[in-house]
Motif scaffolding. Structure first.
Motif, PDB file in Angstrom:
ATOM      1  N   PRO A 154      46.288  66.139  24.465  1.00  9.97           N
ATOM      2  CA  PRO A 154      47.100  65.003  24.898  1.00  9.97           C
ATOM      3  C   PRO A 154      47.968  65.416  26.077  1.00  9.97           C
ATOM      4  O   PRO A 154      48.309  66.597  26.230  1.00  9.97           O
ATOM      5  N   ALA A 155      48.336  64.444  26.904  1.00 15.17           N
ATOM      6  CA  ALA A 155      49.069  64.801  28.123  1.00 15.17           C
ATOM      7  C   ALA A 155      50.039  63.711  28.530  1.00 15.17           C
ATOM      8  O   ALA A 155      49.824  62.524  28.254  1.00 15.17           O
ATOM      9  N   VAL A 156      51.080  64.143  29.202  1.00 18.42           N
ATOM     10  CA  VAL A 156      51.950  63.257  29.961  1.00 18.42           C
ATOM     11  C   VAL A 156      51.494  63.371  31.410  1.00 18.42           C
ATOM     12  O   VAL A 156      51.582  64.445  32.017  1.00 18.42           O
ATOM     13  N   TYR A 157      50.964  62.285  31.935  1.00 16.52           N
ATOM     14  CA  TYR A 157      50.445  62.283  33.304  1.00 16.52           C
ATOM     15  C   TYR A 157      51.503  61.733  34.255  1.00 16.52           C
ATOM     16  O   TYR A 157      52.073  60.657  34.025  1.00 16.52           O
ATOM     17  N   VAL A 158      51.741  62.482  35.328  1.00 13.49           N
ATOM     18  CA  VAL A 158      52.739  62.102  36.321  1.00 13.49           C
ATOM     19  C   VAL A 158      52.016  61.964  37.659  1.00 13.49           C
ATOM     20  O   VAL A 158      51.838  62.952  38.388  1.00 13.49           O
ATOM     21  N   PRO A 159      51.536  60.768  38.001  1.00  8.93           N
ATOM     22  CA  PRO A 159      50.738  60.610  39.219  1.00  8.93           C
ATOM     23  C   PRO A 159      51.500  61.010  40.468  1.00  8.93           C
ATOM     24  O   PRO A 159      52.697  60.747  40.602  1.00  8.93           O
ATOM     25  N   LEU A 160      50.786  61.645  41.372  1.00  7.03           N
ATOM     26  CA  LEU A 160      51.350  61.989  42.680  1.00  7.03           C
ATOM     27  C   LEU A 160      51.750  60.687  43.382  1.00  7.03           C
ATOM     28  O   LEU A 160      50.939  59.763  43.499  1.00  7.03           O
ATOM     29  N   PRO A 161      52.992  60.581  43.864  1.00  6.20           N
ATOM     30  CA  PRO A 161      53.464  59.297  44.406  1.00  6.20           C
ATOM     31  C   PRO A 161      53.094  59.063  45.860  1.00  6.20           C
ATOM     32  O   PRO A 161      53.828  58.401  46.587  1.00  6.20           O
ATOM     33  N   VAL A 162      51.982  59.621  46.318  1.00  9.16           N
ATOM     34  CA  VAL A 162      51.521  59.408  47.688  1.00  9.16           C
ATOM     35  C   VAL A 162      50.035  59.081  47.638  1.00  9.16           C
ATOM     36  O   VAL A 162      49.405  59.109  46.582  1.00  9.16           O
ATOM     37  N   GLY A 163      49.458  58.788  48.805  1.00 10.64           N
ATOM     38  CA  GLY A 163      48.033  58.477  48.852  1.00 10.64           C
ATOM     39  C   GLY A 163      47.781  57.017  48.529  1.00 10.64           C
ATOM     40  O   GLY A 163      48.650  56.154  48.694  1.00 10.64           O
ATOM     41  N   ASN A 164      46.586  56.747  48.011  1.00 13.47           N
ATOM     42  CA  ASN A 164      46.191  55.354  47.768  1.00 13.47           C
ATOM     43  C   ASN A 164      46.286  54.961  46.301  1.00 13.47           C
ATOM     44  O   ASN A 164      45.659  53.999  45.868  1.00 13.47           O
ATOM     45  N   GLY A 165      47.051  55.714  45.526  1.00 13.58           N
ATOM     46  CA  GLY A 165      47.266  55.364  44.130  1.00 13.58           C
ATOM     47  C   GLY A 165      46.165  55.765  43.188  1.00 13.58           C
ATOM     48  O   GLY A 165      46.158  55.342  42.021  1.00 13.58           O
ATOM     49  N   GLU A 166      45.233  56.635  43.639  1.00 13.94           N
ATOM     50  CA  GLU A 166      44.098  56.970  42.791  1.00 13.94           C
ATOM     51  C   GLU A 166      44.512  57.759  41.550  1.00 13.94           C
ATOM     52  O   GLU A 166      43.871  57.647  40.499  1.00 13.94           O
ATOM     53  N   GLN A 167      45.597  58.543  41.637  1.00 15.77           N
ATOM     54  CA  GLN A 167      45.967  59.332  40.465  1.00 15.77           C
ATOM     55  C   GLN A 167      46.396  58.454  39.298  1.00 15.77           C
ATOM     56  O   GLN A 167      46.127  58.781  38.141  1.00 15.77           O
TER      57      GLN A 167
END
Length: 367
Positions: free
Chosen positions: A283-296
Motif C-alpha cells: 500500500p502507498a501514499v502517492y504524492v503526484p509531482l505537481p508539474v508536467g501534464n498531470g500524468e502522475q
C-alpha cells in the motif's frame, strides 16, 4: 529452413528510469524466449541508460539527445538539423545490428528511432508507460498497429493494454521470505511498522523536508523509516536513542530489499513506481509531482480507486500531515494489510511477456 523467431531487435528508450526500466524488462523477456536473439538498446550518453544498459549486459548504441521544445525558442529553430542527425544515427544502429523490429518506449530517443524504422519499412512496436501519452509515442502510434499501454485509460491509436514490463526480481518477489535479510541489510528492527519514503533517484524535496521535520515524532510513535532521499540530499535525523530507527540512504540499488523491509510506502506516482508497488502488494501514499501534464495523478488513479493507496497533493504533504495522518495509518496494521491486498488486486505481473508477444507478432508481419 524456415526461420521461426527474430534474429535482431532494437529497443529505443532512455533519459529517465521510467523509460529505461521497462526497456530492460522487455529485453529480459525477449532473451528468455529467444536465447539466440540479438538485443540492442538505443539511447544517449547523458541518460541513465548509459550506466544501466551495459550493466544489464546489453549492447548500447547512441544517438544525439534531441529534446522537443514545447514553445518557440532558439532550440526550436535548431530542431530540424538536430533531429536529422539523430535519425541518421538511429538508422546506422538499425543497419549495423540488422534489426528486424524497432521497439520504442517514448522520450527523445524514440522519435528518431521511429523515423529511421519507418524509412526502412521495419515494423515498429510502441510501449507507453504513462496514463497520458508523451509526444514521441503520440507521433509513432500513427505509423504502426502495434501500440501497447500500461494503463487501460491511455488514449492512443491502435492501443492494446498490456501493463508495465517489470523486472523478474520484482514480479516474483516474496516479501515475507526476504524480509529478515532486508531488515538486516538496512539496519532495521523486526516487529515494528516500517515506512519506506522515496522520491526516486533524484529525490523529492517535499517528501524529504516533511519527514525530516517529523523524524522524532515517528520514532517516538514506534514507526521506523527507511528514507531514500536521492543523491546528495541525505540528512541526519533527530530521533531519540530509545525510539524506532530512522535510516537515511541516498539511493537503493536493490529495490526488492527496500520493498521487503516496508509495510507502507510514501512516494511519487511515476508509472513504474505505481506498477511495482501493486505487483508486490504494498500500500502507498502517492504524492503526484505537481508539474508536467498531470500524468502522475492519473497513474495512481486505478490503485487508489481500488483502495490500495491514498492520493495526497504535493502542497498537502506537510510535517503536520505526517503527524496527523501518516502515523495513525502506519500503526494500523489491519488497515495497512487491507490496502496491500487491494493494491495487489490491480497488479499485472506478466506485462513483460505480453509486450514480447507483441514484438513477435510485429516480426511475423514481415513474412
Amino acid at each position: 529452413m524456415r526461420v521461426t523467431s527474430p534474429a535482431s531487435v532494437l529497443l529505443a528508450g532512455g533519459g529517465s528510469a521510467g523509460h529505461v526500466s521497462p526497456l530492460l524488462a522487455t529485453a529480459d523477456a525477449l532473451r528468455r524466449r529467444h536465447p539466440a536473439l540479438r538485443v540492442t538498446a538505443l539511447g544517449t550518453k547523458a541518460g541513465l541508460e548509459a550506466r544501466l544498459v551495459p550493466a544489464a549486459g546489453l549492447d548500447l548504441r547512441f544517438v544525439p539527445k534531441v529534446p522537443l521544445p514545447r514553445r518557440p525558442s532558439a532550440d526550436l529553430a535548431r530542431l530540424p538539423l538536430r533531429l536529422r542527425a539523430a535519425v541518421v544515427a538511429a538508422g546506422q544502429a538499425i543497419d549495423a545490428t540488422g534489426a528486424e523490429v524497432v521497439v520504442g518506449f517514448g522520450g527523445y530517443v524514440s522519435t528518431p528511432a521511429y523515423l529511421a524504422a519507418r524509412r526502412r519499412r521495419l515494423p515498429i512496436v510502441i510501449h507507453e508507460q504513462n496514463a497520458t501519452p508523451g509526444l514521441a509515442n503520440r507521433l509513432g502510434a500513427r505509423w504502426t498497429p502495434w501500440v501497447a499501454t500500461t494503463f487501460r485509460e491511455t488514449s492512443l491509436p491502435h492501443a492494446r493494454h498490456v501493463g508495465m514490463p517489470l523486472r523478474r526480481q520484482i514480479t516474483t518477489l516474496d516479501r515475507e521470505a526476504l524480509r529478515p535479510e532486508a531488515l538486516r541489510h538496512f539496519g532495521l528492527e523486526a516487529g515494528r511498522p516500517t515506512v519506506l519514503v522515496t522520491g526516486g533517484s533524484l529525490g523529492a524535496r517535499r517528501l524529504n523536508e516533511a519527514f525530516a521535520a517529523r523524524a522524532g515524532e515517528l520514532s517516538r510513535a514506534g514507526v521506523q523509516v527507511l528514507h531514500v532521499t536521492g543523491l546528495d540530499k541525505e540528512f541526519t535525523p533527530d530521533v531519540p536513542a530509545a525510539g524506532a530507527r530512522y535510516v537515511v540512504v541516498p539511493y537503493v540499488e536493490r529495490m526488492e530489499l527496500a520493498y521487503s523491509a516496508a509495510d507502507l510506502v510514501v512516494a511519487r506516482s511515476g508509472a513504474s513506481t505505481v506498477c511495482e508497488l501493486t505487483v508486490v502488494g504494498l500500500p502507498a501514499v502517492y504524492v503526484p509531482l505537481p508539474v508536467g501534464n498531470g500524468e502522475q495523478r492519473l497513474n495512481a488513479a486505478a490503485v487508489v480507486a481500488a483502495g490500495g493507496g491514498l492520493l495526497v497533493e504535493d502542497s498537502s504533504l506537510t510535517p503536520a500531515w505526517v503527524g496527523r495522518e501518516l502515523i495513525p495509518l502506519a500503526t494500523d496494521a489491519d488497515r495497512v494489510a487491507r490496502m496491500g491486498s487491494a493494491a495487489r488486486s490491480v497488479a499485472e505481473p506478466d506485462a513483460d511477456e505480453r509486450l514480447a508477444d507483441l514484438v513477435d507478432e510485429a516480426w511475423r508481419s514481415r513474412a
